[in-house]
Design a protein around this motif. Sequence first.
Motif, short mmCIF file in Angstrom:
data_model
loop_
_atom_site.label_atom_id
_atom_site.label_comp_id
_atom_site.label_asym_id
_atom_site.label_seq_id
_atom_site.Cartn_x
_atom_site.Cartn_y
_atom_site.Cartn_z
N UNK A 1 0.83 -1.21 0.00
CA UNK A 1 0.00 0.00 0.00
C UNK A 1 0.87 1.26 0.00
N UNK A 2 1.94 1.27 0.78
CA UNK A 2 2.79 2.46 0.80
C UNK A 2 3.49 2.66 -0.54
N UNK A 3 3.93 1.58 -1.17
CA UNK A 3 4.56 1.69 -2.48
C UNK A 3 3.55 2.16 -3.53
N UNK A 4 2.35 1.58 -3.52
CA UNK A 4 1.32 1.96 -4.47
C UNK A 4 0.93 3.42 -4.30
N UNK A 5 0.81 3.86 -3.05
CA UNK A 5 0.45 5.25 -2.79
C UNK A 5 1.53 6.19 -3.32
N UNK A 6 2.79 5.84 -3.14
CA UNK A 6 3.88 6.69 -3.63
C UNK A 6 3.87 6.78 -5.15
N UNK A 7 3.60 5.67 -5.82
CA UNK A 7 3.57 5.67 -7.29
C UNK A 7 2.40 6.49 -7.80
N UNK B 1 2.55 10.01 -10.06
CA UNK B 1 1.93 10.12 -11.38
C UNK B 1 0.91 11.26 -11.41
N UNK B 2 0.10 11.35 -10.37
CA UNK B 2 -1.03 12.28 -10.37
C UNK B 2 -0.62 13.68 -9.94
N UNK B 3 0.32 13.79 -9.02
CA UNK B 3 0.68 15.11 -8.47
C UNK B 3 1.29 15.99 -9.56
#
Length: 50
Positions: free
Chosen positions: A34-40, A44-46
Amino acid sequence: MIPALIQQRACDAIPYSISFSITAGLDPSVGLFVSFTMAVVIAIVADAPR
C-alpha cells in the motif's frame, strides 16, 4: 533541502505502514504494498509547481 525532507518522510512511512498493517491484523507485506502503491500514484497524479 526540500528533497531531503521528502525522502525522510517517505522513509518514515515504511515502518508506519508495516506497524499499522500488523495492528489491523494484516500481513506486513500488505502495508508495504500500500505504501509503495500510494507513492507511485502520487508521483503520477501530483502536479509540480511551475
